[in-house]
Scaffold this active site. Structure first.
Site, PDB file in Angstrom:
ATOM      1  CG  ASP A   1     -12.196  -3.746  -1.034  1.00  0.00           C
ATOM      2  OD1 ASP A   1     -11.243  -4.523  -1.179  1.00  0.00           O
ATOM      3  OD2 ASP A   1     -12.090  -2.513  -1.150  1.00  0.00           O
TER       4      ASP A   1
ATOM      5  CG  ASP B   1      -1.999  -1.029   1.156  1.00  0.00           C
ATOM      6  OD1 ASP B   1      -2.070  -1.723   0.127  1.00  0.00           O
ATOM      7  OD2 ASP B   1      -2.779  -1.152   2.118  1.00  0.00           O
TER       8      ASP B   1
END
Lengths: 197, 251
Positions: B130, B11
């Site tokens: 997600d 990330d």
């Protein structure tokens, strides 16, 4: 030594250029006919669709230029497929350098074969100067939905439910279905071998 | 034979690697280029860089970072996070990314998936989902897991594949950050019913969890972040372990 990367409407040119840079070679990206003819080594990359790519090459007369080259030429992925006789991808007449036809992967049973093949697969039956110091069963990175059938010019074989051609060689022409520029150290070795021809 | 893939995820915020625990509590885990090259050297099969920067400068910063990653990393990598247009994708691919992933923008405008796959080819379009299990099924969440939808993850994945997505990156929010294992049921449902590779994400804590996700769920690839960043599991040891369990690995 002057190495050119043929510029046309296909992707991954930057990756090839960076892979050359990592081994200390400056790859010149160009579609200039004279520059391509004058180069010591020619890399013909490609990610994209066959008929669009062939139309683009013909429009710029690069098709004949590539066929007539006498120095070592390395086709990568779509570049290799375009150097074959014919591709099932939108029924495309290709350059006809290699004695192979390009077909679409077909799953014998639904969902057995994911298409495109994406990932690392091994190369076997290696018979080319490209594979010097590259062990049998080395893993290379593949991304493709079409493949070249086995033929007289096959110099490496890979299995994805069926055996197919993962590298081709005829005279001064070389082709690989995988992406050596993305295949870690083993891929880099293949690029170096090509540059040393 | 095609191998299963191990994919560390980095990330990125303002050019640095961070990792959110359950999408919150972010802490710094290093320089993305250095970390990416290190993982490549250790045998990672691919990398995913997820940009979570929210400033106006992000596009320019990200494309510059992508160029540096492409320069130094000799394995394929995917870039995702806030990508919402053909232009965004074009810039990132030209900068040297091999694939891009889309999430919320594709859900809100499914035609984007068609457009991207037509223009750049399915092979470089990864659809990220997600998902959270609620009541009776797995539902799609947007905006980094903050916004719930009424659409089931399987239905959206199936539609996206029909529209041209070349891979699915499935993150289970129930599992993410727990280190209790991947969500085997929904991962298996996608991996076994869709004709594109499925990358499982969320929940990796032990090497056994990877065995489960490859053998039971039949995922094509498994993604993890913190266990790699904090060296709780090292990639060479993990690949050896999986190989011993008869899972095909690249060495």
């Amino acid at each position: 030594m002057k190495t050119v990367i043929v510029k046309y409407n296909a992707g991954n040119i930057r990756s090839v250029q960076f892979a050359l840079e990592r081994i200390g070679v400056n790859g010149i990206v160009t579609d200039n006919v004279e520059e391509i003819r004058a180069a010591d080594k020619v890399i013909f990359p490609g990610v994209g669709e066959a008929s669009t790519a062939m139309a683009y090459l013909k429009e710029r007369r690069l098709d004949q230029v590539i066929k007539d080259l006498k120095q070592p030429v390395l086709g990568i992925c779509l570049g290799m497929q375009l150097m074959c006789k014919h591709s099932e991808e939108n029924d495309t007449e290709c350059l006809g350098i290699f004695d192979s036809n390009v077909k679409k992967f077909e799953s014998p049973v639904a969902n057995l074969l994911k298409i495109p093949q994406i990932g690392w697969n091994n190369i076997t039956n290696l018979h080319s100067v490209l594979f010097e110091h590259v062990p049998e069963n080395s893993y290379m990175y593949f991304v493709h939905s079409y493949y070249a059938a086995l033929g007289a010019d096959t110099v490496a074989i890979t299995n994805y439910v069926i055996n197919y051609t993962s590298a081709l060689q005829k005279d001064n022409f070389y082709g690989v279905q995988f992406h050596p520029e993305k295949s870690a150290a083993a891929g880099s070795r293949i690029i170096e071998n090509f540059l040393n021809i | 034979m095609l191998t299963k893939r191990i994919i560390p995820c980095l990330d990125i915020k303002d050019g640095r690697t961070v990792k959110g625990i359950n999408f919150e509590n972010i802490r710094d885990a290093g320089d993305p280029i250095e970390l990416g090259a290190l993982y490549a050297e250790q045998g990672a099969d691919e990398l995913v860089f997820l940009d979570i920067t929210a400033t106006n400068e992000r596009r320019k910063t990200l494309s510059a970072l992508v160029t540096e990653i492409a320069r130094h990393v000799n394995i394929p990598f995917t870039v995702g996070g806030g990508i919402s247009s053909v232009d965004d994708v074009s810039v990132l691919l030209q900068s040297g990314a091999d694939k891009i992933s889309v999430n919320t923008s594709a859900f809100k405008n499914p035609g984007l998936v068609d457009e991207l796959s037509r223009q750049f080819g399915s092979q470089c379009i990864v659809l990220a989902i997600d998902t959270r299990f609620e009541g009776d099924d797995w539902y799609v969440y947007l905006n980094g897991g903050r916004v719930k939808t009424e659409v089931k993850a399987y239905d959206w994945a199936k539609e996206a594949v029909e529209r041209g997505a070349g891979e699915i990156l499935l993150t289970s929010m129930n599992n993410d950050g727990t280190r209790q294992g991947f969500a085997l049921d929904i991962t298996g449902k996608l991996a076994q019913n869709l004709n594109v590779p499925v990358i499982a994400s969320g929940g990796a804590g032990t090497m056994e969890h990877f065995v489960d996700v490859f053998q039971t769920a039949q995922a094509d690839a498994a993604l993890a972040a913190s266990i790699f960043h904090y060296k709780e599991i090292e990639i060479p040891a993990l690949k050896n372990f999986l190989y011993q369990k008869n899972i095909n690995m690249r060495f």
